[in-house]
Design an enzyme around this catalytic site. Sequence first.
Site, PDB file in Angstrom:
ATOM      1  N   GLY A   1     -12.180  16.596   1.936  1.00  0.00           N
ATOM      2  CA  GLY A   1     -12.654  15.251   0.847  1.00  0.00           C
ATOM      3  C   GLY A   1     -13.610  15.362   0.432  1.00  0.00           C
ATOM      4  CB  SER A   2     -15.516  18.645  -1.275  1.00  0.00           C
ATOM      5  OG  SER A   2     -14.109  19.176  -1.527  1.00  0.00           O
ATOM      6  N   GLY A   3     -13.275  15.819  -2.899  1.00  0.00           N
ATOM      7  CA  GLY A   3     -12.855  15.447  -3.771  1.00  0.00           C
ATOM      8  C   GLY A   3     -12.259  16.625  -5.092  1.00  0.00           C
ATOM      9  CE  LYS A   4      -9.518  21.623  -1.411  1.00  0.00           C
ATOM     10  NZ  LYS A   4     -10.802  20.536  -0.465  1.00  0.00           N
TER      11      LYS A   4
ATOM     12  CB  THR B   1     -11.139  12.660  -6.508  1.00  0.00           C
ATOM     13  OG1 THR B   1     -10.401  12.001  -5.833  1.00  0.00           O
ATOM     14  CG2 THR B   1     -11.136  11.853  -7.330  1.00  0.00           C
TER      15      THR B   1
ATOM     16  CD  GLU C   1      -5.569  22.707  -0.226  1.00  0.00           C
ATOM     17  OE1 GLU C   1      -5.978  24.224   0.527  1.00  0.00           O
ATOM     18  OE2 GLU C   1      -6.922  22.370   0.211  1.00  0.00           O
TER      19      GLU C   1
END
Length: 227
Positions: free
Chosen positions: A43-46, A48, A164
């Site tokens: 959810g940190s924005g990677k 995106t 990932e």
Amino acid sequence: MLIELKNVSVIFEEKTDVEKVALKDINLSFSTDESILLIGNTGSGKTTLIYLLDLLIKPSKGFLLYDGKDPFFYPYEFRKRFGVAFQIPERQFFSETVEEEITYAAKNFGVPFTQEDIEKVLELVGLRKNILKQSPFKLSGGEQRKVAIASILLHKPEFLIFDEPTAGLDLKGVLSVREILKKFKNSGKGFLVATHEPELFEDLCDRKIVLKSGTILEDVRSSVAHT
Ligand SMILES: Nc1ncnc2c1ncn2[C@@H]1O[C@H](COP(=O)(O)OP(=O)(O)O)[C@@H](O)[C@H]1O
Ligand SMILES: [Mg+2]
């Protein structure tokens, strides 16, 4: 190629009650010969940021510059130079056979290849030739990831973006992803790897960018100077 993000924010569902700021006022520049580790919690924005770099979404605020140009005016030309393996490989699949899947990007981007090139990329990712006639949807998660990586290598990108890449891979698979990145780096090209397992790639990267809640918490270059 020089990639620059200037005061970039990405806001989903803007001005609704479910508005979500996924990236907030990001200033970042890198060259496509750098090897970058992108880390941060879920959810940190990677992802995106990766969608943005691959020009699949536009910034809600701010702008991107690729070699000083607005990349959204030339999306095909710039996307062609990236090899992007998304987080969930089967979402990328739509062909009936692995062979069609692997050759799609190269055909789409008009990059010539031979049967020998196909065999080379299969070998590089660690897949056997007999997989070519199989359906990509019936493979294991690890094999699907390898197919996704093979397809992006065939169009000879100058910068790899892996989201990932180790999800669903066993140790052998992880090592083959590392080998691919290493070879890429040794040929003078760069990559960005987003992962929540930084220890698997840290030694291959010259730069570490840490995202937290859509902002850059840390951006450090390793002491080994990039030459
Ligand atoms: N299409 C979308 N619509 C609404 N919110 C989204 C969308 N994509 C991502 N988000 C939200 O944006 C934030 C960043 O997500 P993401 O970039 O997937 O993070 P990461 O890859 O680091 O786990 C998360 O809170 C996520 O729920
Ligand atoms: Mg993600």
